[in-house]
Motif scaffolding. Structure first.
Motif, short mmCIF file in Angstrom:
data_model
loop_
_atom_site.label_atom_id
_atom_site.label_comp_id
_atom_site.label_asym_id
_atom_site.label_seq_id
_atom_site.Cartn_x
_atom_site.Cartn_y
_atom_site.Cartn_z
N TYR A 8 0.85 -1.19 0.00
CA TYR A 8 0.00 0.00 0.00
C TYR A 8 0.89 1.24 0.00
O TYR A 8 1.73 1.42 0.89
CB TYR A 8 -0.91 0.03 1.24
CG TYR A 8 -1.62 1.36 1.41
CD1 TYR A 8 -2.65 1.73 0.54
CD2 TYR A 8 -1.24 2.25 2.41
CE1 TYR A 8 -3.27 2.95 0.68
CE2 TYR A 8 -1.88 3.48 2.55
CZ TYR A 8 -2.89 3.82 1.68
OH TYR A 8 -3.51 5.04 1.81
N ASP A 9 0.70 2.11 -0.99
CA ASP A 9 1.50 3.33 -1.13
C ASP A 9 0.60 4.53 -0.84
O ASP A 9 -0.24 4.92 -1.67
CB ASP A 9 2.08 3.42 -2.54
CG ASP A 9 3.05 4.59 -2.70
OD1 ASP A 9 3.08 5.48 -1.82
OD2 ASP A 9 3.78 4.62 -3.71
N THR A 14 -5.71 8.04 -3.36
CA THR A 14 -6.59 9.21 -3.46
C THR A 14 -7.78 9.10 -2.51
O THR A 14 -8.66 9.96 -2.54
CB THR A 14 -7.10 9.37 -4.89
OG1 THR A 14 -7.88 8.21 -5.25
CG2 THR A 14 -5.95 9.53 -5.88
N ALA A 15 -7.82 8.05 -1.71
CA ALA A 15 -8.93 7.81 -0.78
C ALA A 15 -10.27 7.74 -1.50
O ALA A 15 -11.30 8.17 -0.97
CB ALA A 15 -8.96 8.85 0.33
N CYS A 16 -10.27 7.17 -2.69
CA CYS A 16 -11.52 7.03 -3.44
C CYS A 16 -12.43 5.97 -2.82
O CYS A 16 -13.63 5.93 -3.10
CB CYS A 16 -11.23 6.68 -4.90
SG CYS A 16 -10.60 5.00 -5.15
N LYS A 17 -11.85 5.09 -2.00
CA LYS A 17 -12.57 4.03 -1.29
C LYS A 17 -13.09 2.93 -2.21
O LYS A 17 -13.94 2.12 -1.82
CB LYS A 17 -13.70 4.60 -0.45
CG LYS A 17 -13.24 5.65 0.55
CD LYS A 17 -14.38 6.22 1.36
CE LYS A 17 -13.90 7.34 2.28
NZ LYS A 17 -15.01 7.95 3.04
N PRO A 160 -5.87 -9.93 -4.65
CA PRO A 160 -7.00 -9.61 -3.77
C PRO A 160 -7.91 -8.57 -4.40
O PRO A 160 -7.47 -7.74 -5.21
CB PRO A 160 -6.32 -9.08 -2.51
CG PRO A 160 -4.99 -9.77 -2.49
CD PRO A 160 -4.58 -9.85 -3.93
N ALA A 161 -9.18 -8.58 -4.02
CA ALA A 161 -10.17 -7.71 -4.65
C ALA A 161 -9.81 -6.24 -4.53
O ALA A 161 -9.97 -5.46 -5.48
CB ALA A 161 -11.54 -7.97 -4.02
N CYS A 162 -9.31 -5.83 -3.36
CA CYS A 162 -8.97 -4.42 -3.16
C CYS A 162 -7.87 -3.97 -4.12
O CYS A 162 -7.90 -2.84 -4.65
CB CYS A 162 -8.56 -4.17 -1.72
SG CYS A 162 -7.13 -5.13 -1.15
N VAL A 163 -6.92 -4.85 -4.36
CA VAL A 163 -5.80 -4.53 -5.26
C VAL A 163 -6.29 -4.41 -6.70
O VAL A 163 -5.88 -3.50 -7.45
CB VAL A 163 -4.70 -5.60 -5.16
CG1 VAL A 163 -3.57 -5.32 -6.16
CG2 VAL A 163 -4.14 -5.67 -3.73
N SER A 164 -7.17 -5.30 -7.09
CA SER A 164 -7.64 -5.34 -8.48
C SER A 164 -8.39 -4.09 -8.90
O SER A 164 -8.42 -3.74 -10.09
CB SER A 164 -8.54 -6.56 -8.69
OG SER A 164 -7.83 -7.76 -8.48
N PRO A 168 -5.29 4.29 -9.03
CA PRO A 168 -3.99 5.00 -9.02
C PRO A 168 -2.79 4.09 -8.75
O PRO A 168 -1.68 4.58 -8.60
CB PRO A 168 -4.16 6.03 -7.90
CG PRO A 168 -5.12 5.40 -6.96
CD PRO A 168 -6.08 4.62 -7.81
N ASN A 169 -3.04 2.77 -8.67
CA ASN A 169 -1.95 1.81 -8.44
C ASN A 169 -1.32 1.98 -7.06
O ASN A 169 -0.13 1.69 -6.87
CB ASN A 169 -0.89 1.93 -9.53
CG ASN A 169 -0.19 0.61 -9.80
OD1 ASN A 169 -0.78 -0.46 -9.62
ND2 ASN A 169 1.06 0.66 -10.23
#
Length: 316
Positions: A8-9, A14-17, A160-164, A168-169
């Motif tokens: 996690y960077d 951008t906190a788009c959630k 994982p779903a969150c990564v996919s 913004p990578n």
């Protein structure tokens, strides 16, 4: 397979959630549907924390921007969820095997069907992660809830779903060593641009985390735990395990001994005749004792005198 990790960077987030939504969708987790009737708390973070139906959130820490910055606010975002510790207190204290390490990835696996609701893991976690919810028929069963690392997806070669879903990578997934190397590269880049407190978090904490973070403004400003340590609960639980085992062993041994003493025991029905001062076995008419009717034998002696030959008894 080499250990895996999520990177996690915070400097790219951008906190788009979108990751929160993806987690809910893939894991079929409900979301409140009522209107937001609460008074504004001063933070755009939503929900306020992880809970029994929310495995991960993006946290929003608001700070004054550094001098000379074009922005009035410095947002220190962070990914709050299970860190998947290599030395996980939750795994150590779990008595049912509901929490364990996945051999392929190093993630902390969750099998909710094995959870007994003891909540030891909640008190053992230095990151305050495991949460509980009521589930099952009539909501009478309380079980643990936390990020699973989407091991079902990973097993099929997916991230994982969150990564996919991260546009913004800011989230990446791969071999842990590779993620650590990428994190150090990014921190070096940020420091060159004046972010002197930027750091890598998770490389060594708790034996090494499987969520590696690039924290742009340093550990504390992102609301992360500084120098996390194993909870005292874990040490107490590990001390109690052998004590409990010894106590259980003694109990079993005692019960076995009483069973052995009781084998072949048949209680006599005795009657005292005050005229003759004889104590008589009612069933056989045998005079057991002559004299005072007060029983002078102990319980153990009564048991032993009635054991059959070969089990330590005696015959009259």
């Amino acid at each position: 397979m080499a250990d895996k990790a999520i990177l996690y960077d915070s400097s790219k987030c951008t906190a788009c959630k979108g990751c929160q939504v993806a987690c809910k969708c893939w894991n079929d987790l409900p979301s409140p549907t009522g209107k937001n009737e609460n008074v504004f708390s001063g933070s755009y973070q939503n929900p306020p924390d992880i809970n029994g139906i929310t495995r991960m959130i993006i946290t929003l820490e608001e700070h004054d921007a550094p001098e000379g910055s074009l922005k009035p606010v410095a947002w220190a975002f962070n990914r709050r969820s299970c860190k998947h510790c290599a030395d996980a207190g939750c795994v150590r204290v779990c008595p049912s095997g509901a929490l364990s390490h996945d051999e392929e990835t190093g993630f902390v696996r969750l099998e909710r069907s094995k959870c007994i609701g003891c909540q030891y893991c909640s008190s053992a976690c230095p990151f305050d992660v495991p949460r509980y919810e009521e589930s099952g028929p009539l909501s009478q069963r309380t079980t643990v809830e936390k990020c699973t690392g989407c091991l079902d997806r990973v097993a099929e070669g997916m991230a994982p779903a969150c990564v996919s879903t991260c546009q913004p990578n800011a989230l990446r997934f791969g071999d842990r060593d590779e993620m650590i190397a990428l994190a150090h590269e990014r921190v070096a880049y940020l420091k060159e641009r004046g972010f002197s407190d930027a750091c890598v978090y998770g490389e060594t904490e708790m034996g090494g985390l499987h969520v590696i973070s690039v924290l742009k403004y340093g550990v504390e400003k992102h609301g992360e735990v500084v120098s996390p340590k194993m909870s005292p609960t874990v040490a107490m639980q590990e001390v109690m395990k052998p004590v409990t085992a010894i106590g259980t062993g003694l109990t079993v041994a005692g019960l076995a001994a009483m069973f052995a003493l009781g084998v072949g025991y048949k209680r006599r029905t005795l009657a005292y005749n005050p005229d003759t001062q004889d104590t008589i076995d009612v069933n056989t008419g045998e005079v057991v004792k002559h004299g005072d009717g007060q029983d002078e034998l102990s319980v153990k002696e009564h048991i032993l005198e009635n054991l059959p030959l070969g089990k330590g008894g005696r015959h009259e």
